[in-house]
Design a protein around this motif. Structure first.
Motif, PDB file in Angstrom:
ATOM      1  N   GLY A 156      32.579  97.279   9.474  1.00  0.00           N
ATOM      2  CA  GLY A 156      32.309  98.580  10.079  1.00  0.00           C
ATOM      3  C   GLY A 156      33.290  99.659   9.668  1.00  0.00           C
ATOM      4  N   ASP A 157      33.969  99.460   8.536  1.00  0.00           N
ATOM      5  CA  ASP A 157      34.976 100.417   8.056  1.00  0.00           C
ATOM      6  C   ASP A 157      34.393 101.221   6.902  1.00  0.00           C
ATOM      7  OD1 ASP A 157      37.127 101.814   7.090  1.00  0.00           O
ATOM      8  OD2 ASP A 157      38.506 100.109   7.077  1.00  0.00           O
ATOM      9  N   ILE A 158      34.045 102.474   7.166  1.00  0.00           N
ATOM     10  CA  ILE A 158      33.422 103.313   6.147  1.00  0.00           C
ATOM     11  C   ILE A 158      34.358 103.544   4.968  1.00  0.00           C
ATOM     12  CG2 ILE A 158      34.152 105.478   7.238  1.00  0.00           C
ATOM     13  CD1 ILE A 158      30.809 104.808   5.405  1.00  0.00           C
ATOM     14  N   ASN A 159      35.665 103.613   5.239  1.00  0.00           N
ATOM     15  CA  ASN A 159      36.632 103.817   4.155  1.00  0.00           C
ATOM     16  C   ASN A 159      36.671 102.613   3.214  1.00  0.00           C
ATOM     17  OD1 ASN A 159      37.511 106.386   5.046  1.00  0.00           O
ATOM     18  ND2 ASN A 159      38.822 105.422   6.592  1.00  0.00           N
ATOM     19  N   ALA A 160      36.539 101.402   3.782  1.00  0.00           N
ATOM     20  CA  ALA A 160      36.519 100.194   2.948  1.00  0.00           C
ATOM     21  C   ALA A 160      35.278 100.168   2.066  1.00  0.00           C
ATOM     22  CB  ALA A 160      36.570  98.949   3.836  1.00  0.00           C
ATOM     23  N   ILE A 161      34.156 100.634   2.611  1.00  0.00           N
ATOM     24  CA  ILE A 161      32.914 100.688   1.829  1.00  0.00           C
ATOM     25  C   ILE A 161      33.065 101.669   0.674  1.00  0.00           C
ATOM     26  CG2 ILE A 161      30.464 101.290   1.880  1.00  0.00           C
ATOM     27  CD1 ILE A 161      30.431 100.384   4.805  1.00  0.00           C
ATOM     28  N   LEU A 162      33.621 102.847   0.963  1.00  0.00           N
ATOM     29  CA  LEU A 162      33.781 103.883  -0.066  1.00  0.00           C
ATOM     30  C   LEU A 162      34.799 103.465  -1.126  1.00  0.00           C
ATOM     31  CD1 LEU A 162      33.765 107.091   2.173  1.00  0.00           C
ATOM     32  CD2 LEU A 162      31.901 106.183   0.771  1.00  0.00           C
ATOM     33  N   ALA A 163      35.741 102.595  -0.748  1.00  0.00           N
ATOM     34  CA  ALA A 163      36.781 102.165  -1.687  1.00  0.00           C
ATOM     35  C   ALA A 163      36.345 100.980  -2.541  1.00  0.00           C
ATOM     36  CB  ALA A 163      38.058 101.798  -0.916  1.00  0.00           C
ATOM     37  N   PHE A 164      35.113 100.486  -2.357  1.00  0.00           N
ATOM     38  CA  PHE A 164      34.633  99.322  -3.102  1.00  0.00           C
ATOM     39  C   PHE A 164      34.700  99.579  -4.600  1.00  0.00           C
ATOM     40  CE2 PHE A 164      30.929  97.070  -5.027  1.00  0.00           C
ATOM     41  CZ  PHE A 164      31.437  95.785  -4.919  1.00  0.00           C
ATOM     42  N   ASP A 165      35.354  98.669  -5.305  1.00  0.00           N
ATOM     43  CA  ASP A 165      35.559  98.824  -6.741  1.00  0.00           C
ATOM     44  C   ASP A 165      34.905  97.668  -7.477  1.00  0.00           C
ATOM     45  OD1 ASP A 165      36.604  99.798  -9.183  1.00  0.00           O
ATOM     46  OD2 ASP A 165      38.284  98.411  -9.039  1.00  0.00           O
ATOM     47  N   ILE A 166      34.103  97.988  -8.484  1.00  0.00           N
ATOM     48  CA  ILE A 166      33.413  96.951  -9.261  1.00  0.00           C
ATOM     49  C   ILE A 166      34.314  96.506 -10.407  1.00  0.00           C
ATOM     50  CG2 ILE A 166      31.383  96.400 -10.660  1.00  0.00           C
ATOM     51  CD1 ILE A 166      29.850  98.490  -9.077  1.00  0.00           C
ATOM     52  N   GLY A 167      34.851  95.297 -10.288  1.00  0.00           N
ATOM     53  CA  GLY A 167      35.727  94.756 -11.317  1.00  0.00           C
ATOM     54  C   GLY A 167      35.063  93.613 -12.065  1.00  0.00           C
ATOM     55  N   LEU A 168      35.868  92.847 -12.818  1.00  0.00           N
ATOM     56  CA  LEU A 168      35.331  91.759 -13.622  1.00  0.00           C
ATOM     57  C   LEU A 168      34.719  90.671 -12.745  1.00  0.00           C
ATOM     58  CD1 LEU A 168      34.933  90.411 -16.354  1.00  0.00           C
ATOM     59  CD2 LEU A 168      37.253  89.460 -16.156  1.00  0.00           C
ATOM     60  N   GLY A 169      35.378  90.344 -11.618  1.00  0.00           N
ATOM     61  CA  GLY A 169      34.854  89.315 -10.722  1.00  0.00           C
ATOM     62  C   GLY A 169      33.485  89.670 -10.174  1.00  0.00           C
ATOM     63  N   GLU A 170      33.343  90.928  -9.737  1.00  0.00           N
ATOM     64  CA  GLU A 170      32.053  91.378  -9.206  1.00  0.00           C
ATOM     65  C   GLU A 170      30.979  91.356 -10.301  1.00  0.00           C
ATOM     66  OE1 GLU A 170      35.233  92.983  -6.616  1.00  0.00           O
ATOM     67  OE2 GLU A 170      34.882  92.978  -8.782  1.00  0.00           O
ATOM     68  N   THR A 171      31.361  91.720 -11.508  1.00  0.00           N
ATOM     69  CA  THR A 171      30.410  91.729 -12.623  1.00  0.00           C
ATOM     70  C   THR A 171      29.936  90.312 -12.950  1.00  0.00           C
ATOM     71  OG1 THR A 171      31.495  93.686 -13.559  1.00  0.00           O
ATOM     72  CG2 THR A 171      30.051  92.421 -15.026  1.00  0.00           C
ATOM     73  N   ILE A 172      30.876  89.368 -12.969  1.00  0.00           N
ATOM     74  CA  ILE A 172      30.517  87.972 -13.236  1.00  0.00           C
ATOM     75  C   ILE A 172      29.554  87.458 -12.166  1.00  0.00           C
ATOM     76  CG2 ILE A 172      31.432  85.605 -13.249  1.00  0.00           C
ATOM     77  CD1 ILE A 172      33.954  86.741 -14.597  1.00  0.00           C
ATOM     78  N   PHE A 173      29.859  87.732 -10.901  1.00  0.00           N
ATOM     79  CA  PHE A 173      29.019  87.252  -9.807  1.00  0.00           C
ATOM     80  C   PHE A 173      27.658  87.928  -9.811  1.00  0.00           C
ATOM     81  CE2 PHE A 173      28.029  87.054  -5.097  1.00  0.00           C
ATOM     82  CZ  PHE A 173      27.625  85.728  -5.136  1.00  0.00           C
ATOM     83  N   PHE A 174      27.602  89.158 -10.294  1.00  0.00           N
ATOM     84  CA  PHE A 174      26.322  89.868 -10.383  1.00  0.00           C
ATOM     85  C   PHE A 174      25.332  89.087 -11.248  1.00  0.00           C
ATOM     86  CE2 PHE A 174      23.632  92.901 -12.757  1.00  0.00           C
ATOM     87  CZ  PHE A 174      22.887  93.407 -11.706  1.00  0.00           C
ATOM     88  N   PHE A 175      25.803  88.547 -12.375  1.00  0.00           N
ATOM     89  CA  PHE A 175      24.914  87.768 -13.242  1.00  0.00           C
ATOM     90  C   PHE A 175      24.493  86.463 -12.559  1.00  0.00           C
ATOM     91  CE2 PHE A 175      26.946  90.523 -16.403  1.00  0.00           C
ATOM     92  CZ  PHE A 175      25.825  90.972 -17.082  1.00  0.00           C
ATOM     93  N   GLY A 176      25.386  85.888 -11.755  1.00  0.00           N
ATOM     94  CA  GLY A 176      24.998  84.714 -10.973  1.00  0.00           C
ATOM     95  C   GLY A 176      23.941  85.058  -9.951  1.00  0.00           C
ATOM     96  N   CYS A 177      24.056  86.235  -9.352  1.00  0.00           N
ATOM     97  CA  CYS A 177      23.063  86.674  -8.359  1.00  0.00           C
ATOM     98  C   CYS A 177      21.702  86.913  -8.999  1.00  0.00           C
ATOM     99  CB  CYS A 177      23.553  87.942  -7.660  1.00  0.00           C
ATOM    100  SG  CYS A 177      24.929  87.655  -6.521  1.00  0.00           S
ATOM    101  N   ILE A 178      21.691  87.370 -10.234  1.00  0.00           N
ATOM    102  CA  ILE A 178      20.420  87.523 -10.950  1.00  0.00           C
ATOM    103  C   ILE A 178      19.729  86.167 -11.064  1.00  0.00           C
ATOM    104  CG2 ILE A 178      19.370  88.051 -13.194  1.00  0.00           C
ATOM    105  CD1 ILE A 178      21.489  90.201 -13.583  1.00  0.00           C
ATOM    106  N   CYS A 179      20.498  85.132 -11.384  1.00  0.00           N
ATOM    107  CA  CYS A 179      19.937  83.779 -11.490  1.00  0.00           C
ATOM    108  C   CYS A 179      19.393  83.313 -10.147  1.00  0.00           C
ATOM    109  CB  CYS A 179      21.000  82.807 -11.990  1.00  0.00           C
ATOM    110  SG  CYS A 179      21.541  83.101 -13.688  1.00  0.00           S
ATOM    111  N   HIS A 180      20.149  83.576  -9.071  1.00  0.00           N
ATOM    112  CA  HIS A 180      19.709  83.177  -7.732  1.00  0.00           C
ATOM    113  C   HIS A 180      18.435  83.919  -7.350  1.00  0.00           C
ATOM    114  CE1 HIS A 180      19.635  81.961  -3.637  1.00  0.00           C
ATOM    115  NE2 HIS A 180      20.910  81.625  -3.536  1.00  0.00           N
TER     116      HIS A 180
END
Length: 309
Positions: A156-180
């Motif tokens: 419930g922290d709007i500042n944490a949502i706005l601070a979300f940064d897409i890094g290498l880990g998120e990118t790697i997991f994104f491709f896993g989510c495509i498979c799922h």
């Protein structure tokens, strides 16, 4: 009422019951997955991710093999096109490997945020692979439920949502989510009338092989005789309930519901985690987080009752 009208009425009731069972299966899916987070986090300090997942899927394969043998008196191979289950196992193997790889590189909150993309991606795969169309109200409800889940994940922290940064880990997991996301519609696309217990067994075995090959070095180097009891408790739960069990539930639901409605129930996972953590005495979430959970639930209620087409 004529015989034909009676037959149509009975047929409609049967279809309705099938869909209800599909929805209930996915609610149970979310509940089982959610409970695994606490156990998994307690086991991870004692062994690597690949070794843990290989152990859970090996045990899950053994459990499903026993179920298949009891039901069919043998362990049959697929009558046609065994590559179908190799493909399904590959997709899930990639998903689990990328998930734990990402968890070693980024915060679980970030991976949870990427996970919320799966239902919408699954809807897209449902259209591409099965020609399943989605009513606008379902898409809007998916978006609202996803926003509620994001709100819960970030506390419930709007500042944490706005601070979300897409890094290498998120990118790697994104491709896993495509498979799922492709997994659920492919189950229906590739199904050739096999019993759901058999398809669960073959898919579980294929997933184990993929993870075992990928993590062979880590598996060999693990001192299996010195692991504490909590590891084996976690492996047992993950194998029976969140590997074999959830594979069965997803395959069961995928044959009864459109892809847009199957993996949508993943949005409930943070909601169940809040409930479990509170019941375990680890503290209840703030009222603002509960508002996000309520939005998620209401969005899913609309999705569940909206017409499929």
């Amino acid at each position: 009422m004529s015989n034909r009208q009676t037959a149509v009425s009975v047929s409609g009731l049967a279809v309705g019951n099938d869909k209800l069972l599909g929805h209930l299966a996915m609610i149970l899916f979310a509940a089982l997955i959610s409970a695994s987070f606490s156990l998994g986090s307690m086991a991870m300090p004692f062994m690597g991710a690949s070794a843990l997942n290989a152990a859970r899927f090996f045990l899950a394969t053994m459990v499903m093999a026993a179920v298949v043998f009891v039901l069919f008196k043998k362990l049959p191979m697929p009558a046609t096109a065994p590559w179908r289950f190799a493909l399904l196992g590959l997709l899930m193997g990639i998903y689990f490997v990328t998930m734990f790889t990402a968890l070693g590189m980024t915060h679980p909150v970030s991976t949870g945020a990427v996970f919320t993309l799966i239902p919408l991606m699954s809807t897209g795969f449902g259209f591409i692979l099965l020609g399943q169309t989605v009513r606008p109200i379902v898409l809007v409800s998916l978006f609202i439920a996803g926003c509620g889940t994001i709100w819960v994940i970030f506390g419930g922290d709007i500042n944490a949502i706005l601070a979300f940064d897409i890094g290498l880990g998120e990118t790697i997991f994104f491709f896993g989510c495509i498979c799922h996301a492709a997994f659920a519609p492919l189950i229906k696309k590739l199904n050739r009338g096999e019993h759901v217990v058999l398809t669960t067994y073959w898919t579980t075995a294929a997933t184990f092989l993929v993870i075992a090959i990928y993590g062979s070095g880590e598996i060999i180097n693990t001192d299996w005789t010195s692991l504490p009891a909590i590891v084996w408790i976690a492996v047992g739960y993950l194998a029976i309930f969140t590997s074999a069990g959830t594979f069965f539930l997803v395959q069961f639901a995928s044959l009864r519901l459109p892809a847009s409605k199957v993996l949508t129930y993943g949005y409930l996972i943070p909601v169940f985690i809040i409930i479990y953590e509170g019941l375990l005495g680890h503290g209840w979430a703030s009222p603002t987080v509960f508002v996000g959970a309520l939005v998620t639930v209401l969005g899913l209620v609309v999705v569940a009752f909206a017409p499929d087409l």
